[in-house]
Each structure stands twice: as C-alpha cells, then as structure tokens.
Design a protein around this motif. Sequence first.
Motif, mmCIF file in Angstrom:
data_model
loop_
_atom_site.group_PDB
_atom_site.id
_atom_site.type_symbol
_atom_site.label_atom_id
_atom_site.label_comp_id
_atom_site.label_asym_id
_atom_site.label_seq_id
_atom_site.Cartn_x
_atom_site.Cartn_y
_atom_site.Cartn_z
ATOM 1 N N SER A 75 0.847 -1.195 0.000
ATOM 2 C CA SER A 75 0.000 0.000 0.000
ATOM 3 C C SER A 75 0.877 1.237 0.000
ATOM 4 C CB SER A 75 -0.937 -0.002 1.214
ATOM 5 O OG SER A 75 -0.193 -0.001 2.411
ATOM 6 N N ASP A 76 0.387 2.286 -0.655
ATOM 7 C CA ASP A 76 1.081 3.573 -0.691
ATOM 8 C C ASP A 76 0.415 4.586 0.233
ATOM 9 O OD1 ASP A 76 2.774 2.614 -2.723
ATOM 10 O OD2 ASP A 76 1.313 3.168 -4.248
ATOM 11 N N SER A 77 -0.841 4.339 0.544
ATOM 12 C CA SER A 77 -1.629 5.245 1.379
ATOM 13 C C SER A 77 -2.704 4.415 2.064
ATOM 14 C CB SER A 77 -2.259 6.347 0.521
ATOM 15 O OG SER A 77 -3.153 5.775 -0.422
ATOM 16 N N GLY A 78 -3.392 5.009 3.023
ATOM 17 C CA GLY A 78 -4.480 4.307 3.703
ATOM 18 C C GLY A 78 -3.956 3.202 4.598
ATOM 19 N N PRO A 79 -4.766 2.151 4.816
ATOM 20 C CA PRO A 79 -4.343 1.065 5.706
ATOM 21 C C PRO A 79 -3.030 0.448 5.215
ATOM 22 C CG PRO A 79 -6.651 0.803 5.050
ATOM 23 C CD PRO A 79 -6.079 1.924 4.237
ATOM 24 N N GLU A 80 -2.059 0.333 6.107
ATOM 25 C CA GLU A 80 -0.754 -0.197 5.717
ATOM 26 C C GLU A 80 -0.832 -1.707 5.562
ATOM 27 O OE1 GLU A 80 3.802 -0.440 7.388
ATOM 28 O OE2 GLU A 80 2.458 1.074 8.217
ATOM 29 N N HIS A 81 -0.459 -2.190 4.386
ATOM 30 C CA HIS A 81 -0.423 -3.632 4.146
ATOM 31 C C HIS A 81 0.465 -3.942 2.942
ATOM 32 C CE1 HIS A 81 -3.566 -2.297 1.397
ATOM 33 N NE2 HIS A 81 -3.298 -3.368 0.696
ATOM 34 N N ALA A 82 0.860 -5.188 2.862
ATOM 35 C CA ALA A 82 1.658 -5.682 1.740
ATOM 36 C C ALA A 82 1.372 -7.164 1.627
ATOM 37 C CB ALA A 82 3.144 -5.441 1.983
ATOM 38 N N GLY A 83 1.635 -7.711 0.447
ATOM 39 C CA GLY A 83 1.387 -9.135 0.294
ATOM 40 C C GLY A 83 1.859 -9.672 -1.029
ATOM 41 N N VAL A 84 1.650 -10.966 -1.175
ATOM 42 C CA VAL A 84 2.001 -11.657 -2.409
ATOM 43 C C VAL A 84 0.983 -12.772 -2.641
ATOM 44 C CG1 VAL A 84 3.620 -13.239 -1.244
ATOM 45 C CG2 VAL A 84 3.860 -12.795 -3.690
ATOM 46 N N ILE A 85 0.605 -12.924 -3.889
ATOM 47 C CA ILE A 85 -0.226 -14.047 -4.319
ATOM 48 C C ILE A 85 0.676 -14.916 -5.180
ATOM 49 C CG2 ILE A 85 -2.285 -14.774 -5.592
ATOM 50 C CD1 ILE A 85 -2.945 -13.053 -3.148
ATOM 51 N N THR A 86 0.777 -16.204 -4.844
ATOM 52 C CA THR A 86 1.597 -17.104 -5.639
ATOM 53 C C THR A 86 0.713 -18.164 -6.280
ATOM 54 O OG1 THR A 86 2.098 -18.432 -3.682
ATOM 55 C CG2 THR A 86 3.710 -16.757 -4.324
ATOM 56 N N PHE A 87 1.168 -18.636 -7.431
ATOM 57 C CA PHE A 87 0.442 -19.612 -8.240
ATOM 58 C C PHE A 87 1.351 -20.815 -8.444
ATOM 59 C CE2 PHE A 87 -0.901 -15.369 -9.094
ATOM 60 C CZ PHE A 87 -2.277 -15.440 -9.083
ATOM 61 N N HIS A 88 0.884 -21.993 -8.037
ATOM 62 C CA HIS A 88 1.680 -23.214 -8.141
ATOM 63 C C HIS A 88 0.924 -24.231 -8.986
ATOM 64 C CE1 HIS A 88 4.326 -21.728 -4.968
ATOM 65 N NE2 HIS A 88 3.220 -21.307 -4.390
ATOM 66 N N ARG A 89 1.552 -24.647 -10.085
ATOM 67 C CA ARG A 89 0.956 -25.651 -10.963
ATOM 68 C C ARG A 89 0.971 -26.995 -10.238
ATOM 69 N NH1 ARG A 89 2.425 -29.660 -14.457
ATOM 70 N NH2 ARG A 89 1.271 -29.782 -16.431
ATOM 71 N N LEU A 90 -0.219 -27.583 -10.049
ATOM 72 C CA LEU A 90 -0.309 -28.907 -9.440
ATOM 73 C C LEU A 90 -0.291 -29.984 -10.524
ATOM 74 C CD1 LEU A 90 -2.962 -28.142 -6.698
ATOM 75 C CD2 LEU A 90 -0.471 -28.208 -6.471
ATOM 76 N N ASP A 91 -1.020 -29.725 -11.599
ATOM 77 C CA ASP A 91 -0.987 -30.548 -12.801
ATOM 78 C C ASP A 91 -1.564 -29.692 -13.918
ATOM 79 O OD1 ASP A 91 -3.875 -30.821 -12.861
ATOM 80 O OD2 ASP A 91 -3.751 -32.604 -11.596
ATOM 81 N N ALA A 92 -1.815 -30.259 -15.071
ATOM 82 C CA ALA A 92 -2.231 -29.468 -16.236
ATOM 83 C C ALA A 92 -3.503 -28.663 -15.982
ATOM 84 C CB ALA A 92 -2.409 -30.372 -17.451
#
Length: 153
Positions: A75-92
Amino acid sequence: MSSLTATVDVEVPVRTAYNQWTQFESFPRFMEGVETVEQLDDRHTHWRIHVGPSIREFDATITEQHPDERVAWKSDSGPEHAGVITFHRLDANHTRVTAQMEVDPEGFAENVADKLGVLEHRVKGDLKRFKQYIEERPHETGAWRGDIPRPDA
C-alpha cells in the motif's frame, strides 16, 4: 502488524488462474468489502473498500509480478499492508493459489476485527469465492502478461 496466509486449489490451469488474478477491476466480484479497484497503470491501483461501517480508499503499488508465478504489492496510502499471491501448478488443470499478507489495522474496529480473526476469515473467503468465480467461467476475463522485476534492495 498481523500476518495472514490462505490457500485454495482451483480446477483451472495455472495460466488461467494467473490471468484472471491480473484483472484487478474484477476483484469486487469475489472479494468481500471491495467496492472498486481502478488500475491506473501497469504498477498502480486505486482501491475503495469498506470494513464494517468504515469506507477506506488507498493506492497500492505492484512491487513484483511474474506471469504464472506471483503478484506482490504494498500500500502507498491508507491502511498499511503488503502481500504476495503465488500460483503453483499442481498438474495441467489444477493450480494452488496462496495469499500471504501483512496488515496493520487502523482504528479500534479494525484492530478488534483483526484480534477476532475476522481479517483472516475474510481472506480465506475471498480465495474460496475466487475459486468459484474462475471455475464457473469457460475462460478468464482478460490477462496482463507483463513482468515487473523485484526492486533492487
């Protein structure tokens, strides 16, 4: 600051899950409390959310983004937060989507909600609704396949 982690397995290829996640303006369709997300450019978004009776607006910067792997922000303003979304291939045709966030609640109501686990419950619910949203479609609603490297430390 609180740490939250949630995971969901979706029955779509990793490319489909990632492509849909890059459509930030669709977030109100599956994220509780998100009224609007406006993508200002490749790195910047503007959010309008409600937390209980409170309305919050804030800007966020995408700090890292790699197709089919991850999207990170702060976040740049407002409620302070940060995060990451990760994507893991399980199969096709199956992908694990994991959200990891650091949130610093603002005000009495948000701090109480955090202590009671409301924020974590909301993130888990958002991922479950994302699963339903993406699995009900024949394909993603769009995609952004650009790459944003991690900033130099």
